[in-house]
Scaffold this motif. Sequence first.
Motif, mmCIF file in Angstrom:
data_model
loop_
_atom_site.group_PDB
_atom_site.id
_atom_site.type_symbol
_atom_site.label_atom_id
_atom_site.label_comp_id
_atom_site.label_asym_id
_atom_site.label_seq_id
_atom_site.Cartn_x
_atom_site.Cartn_y
_atom_site.Cartn_z
ATOM 1 N N GLY A 17 0.820 -1.210 0.000
ATOM 2 C CA GLY A 17 0.000 0.000 0.000
ATOM 3 C C GLY A 17 0.851 1.255 0.000
ATOM 4 N N SER A 18 1.868 1.271 0.824
ATOM 5 C CA SER A 18 2.778 2.421 0.865
ATOM 6 C C SER A 18 3.573 2.552 -0.424
ATOM 7 N N ALA A 19 3.945 1.425 -1.013
ATOM 8 C CA ALA A 19 4.694 1.456 -2.274
ATOM 9 C C ALA A 19 3.838 2.062 -3.389
ATOM 10 N N ILE A 20 2.563 1.699 -3.430
ATOM 11 C CA ILE A 20 1.651 2.258 -4.429
ATOM 12 C C ILE A 20 1.494 3.756 -4.200
ATOM 13 N N GLN A 21 1.303 4.137 -2.954
ATOM 14 C CA GLN A 21 1.154 5.558 -2.620
ATOM 15 C C GLN A 21 2.390 6.348 -3.046
ATOM 16 N N GLU A 22 3.556 5.801 -2.789
ATOM 17 C CA GLU A 22 4.807 6.479 -3.140
ATOM 18 C C GLU A 22 4.943 6.632 -4.655
ATOM 19 N N LYS A 23 4.630 5.585 -5.405
ATOM 20 C CA LYS A 23 4.721 5.659 -6.867
ATOM 21 C C LYS A 23 3.732 6.672 -7.421
ATOM 22 N N LEU A 24 2.546 6.707 -6.864
ATOM 23 C CA LEU A 24 1.550 7.677 -7.314
ATOM 24 C C LEU A 24 2.043 9.098 -7.034
ATOM 25 N N LYS A 25 2.613 9.293 -5.868
ATOM 26 C CA LYS A 25 3.149 10.608 -5.495
ATOM 27 C C LYS A 25 4.280 11.010 -6.448
ATOM 28 N N GLU A 26 5.189 10.075 -6.728
ATOM 29 C CA GLU A 26 6.305 10.335 -7.645
ATOM 30 C C GLU A 26 5.826 10.709 -9.041
ATOM 31 N N SER A 27 4.718 10.102 -9.451
ATOM 32 C CA SER A 27 4.185 10.344 -10.794
ATOM 33 C C SER A 27 3.468 11.684 -10.911
ATOM 34 N N LEU A 29 0.502 12.330 -10.229
ATOM 35 C CA LEU A 29 -0.883 12.138 -10.680
ATOM 36 C C LEU A 29 -1.791 12.212 -9.467
ATOM 37 N N SER A 30 -3.029 12.610 -9.676
ATOM 38 C CA SER A 30 -3.953 12.772 -8.546
ATOM 39 C C SER A 30 -4.577 11.446 -8.133
ATOM 40 N N VAL A 31 -4.987 11.398 -6.894
ATOM 41 C CA VAL A 31 -5.692 10.228 -6.370
ATOM 42 C C VAL A 31 -7.000 10.031 -7.126
ATOM 43 N N VAL A 32 -7.664 11.123 -7.464
ATOM 44 C CA VAL A 32 -8.926 11.046 -8.213
ATOM 45 C C VAL A 32 -8.683 10.401 -9.577
ATOM 46 N N TRP A 33 -7.651 10.857 -10.277
ATOM 47 C CA TRP A 33 -7.320 10.278 -11.586
ATOM 48 C C TRP A 33 -7.025 8.784 -11.445
ATOM 49 N N SER A 41 -13.323 4.134 -5.949
ATOM 50 C CA SER A 41 -13.516 5.476 -5.403
ATOM 51 C C SER A 41 -12.209 5.995 -4.796
ATOM 52 N N ARG A 42 -12.148 7.299 -4.632
ATOM 53 C CA ARG A 42 -11.005 7.940 -3.996
ATOM 54 C C ARG A 42 -10.822 7.390 -2.581
ATOM 55 N N THR A 43 -11.933 7.187 -1.881
ATOM 56 C CA THR A 43 -11.892 6.646 -0.525
ATOM 57 C C THR A 43 -11.228 5.273 -0.499
ATOM 58 N N ASN A 44 -11.564 4.435 -1.476
ATOM 59 C CA ASN A 44 -10.961 3.101 -1.532
ATOM 60 C C ASN A 44 -9.472 3.160 -1.859
ATOM 61 N N VAL A 45 -9.065 4.144 -2.640
ATOM 62 C CA VAL A 45 -7.635 4.308 -2.920
ATOM 63 C C VAL A 45 -6.901 4.609 -1.616
ATOM 64 N N TYR A 46 -7.437 5.513 -0.813
ATOM 65 C CA TYR A 46 -6.799 5.827 0.467
ATOM 66 C C TYR A 46 -6.758 4.610 1.390
ATOM 67 N N LYS A 47 -7.800 3.783 1.346
ATOM 68 C CA LYS A 47 -7.799 2.543 2.139
ATOM 69 C C LYS A 47 -6.712 1.591 1.635
ATOM 70 N N MET A 48 -6.544 1.550 0.308
ATOM 71 C CA MET A 48 -5.539 0.692 -0.306
ATOM 72 C C MET A 48 -4.138 1.074 0.178
ATOM 73 N N ASP A 57 -4.848 -9.574 -9.270
ATOM 74 C CA ASP A 57 -5.485 -8.934 -10.428
ATOM 75 C C ASP A 57 -5.484 -7.417 -10.268
ATOM 76 N N ASP A 58 -5.784 -6.963 -9.060
ATOM 77 C CA ASP A 58 -5.759 -5.521 -8.787
ATOM 78 C C ASP A 58 -4.341 -4.974 -8.908
ATOM 79 N N LEU A 59 -3.378 -5.714 -8.408
ATOM 80 C CA LEU A 59 -1.994 -5.266 -8.476
ATOM 81 C C LEU A 59 -1.514 -5.189 -9.930
ATOM 82 N N MET A 60 -1.985 -6.100 -10.755
ATOM 83 C CA MET A 60 -1.629 -6.065 -12.175
ATOM 84 C C MET A 60 -2.165 -4.796 -12.824
ATOM 85 N N ARG A 61 -3.404 -4.468 -12.550
ATOM 86 C CA ARG A 61 -4.010 -3.258 -13.115
ATOM 87 C C ARG A 61 -3.279 -2.007 -12.619
#
Length: 87
Positions: A17-27, A29-33, A41-48, A57-61
């Motif tokens: 979860g932290s690795a995904i958050q870090e990559k998103l931050k580095e990119s 790109l917004s959480v909404v995008w 949903s944005r809420t589920n991204v924060y939970k992730m 399957d989710d990790l692949m996407r």
Amino acid sequence: MNERKADKCKRTAVDIGSAIQEKLKESKLSVVWFAEQIGCSRTNVYKMFGKQSINTDDLMRISEVLCFDFFKLYSNKLNVKKSRNNT
């Protein structure tokens, strides 16, 4: 099973979860995008971001969307663990 063998079999944790958050931050790109791209949903991204594990399957996407192979984080941990056990 003796203690030594049990130590060798312990799971090697990846804080995915932290690795995904870090990559998103580095990119930059917004959480909404990101939420739109992976179909949640944005809420589920924060939970992730707080999760220690995620469905493959989710990790692949997520890997496709962020153009990063998150599976390598697990492979790298496994390879490090193997090399320690062989020394």
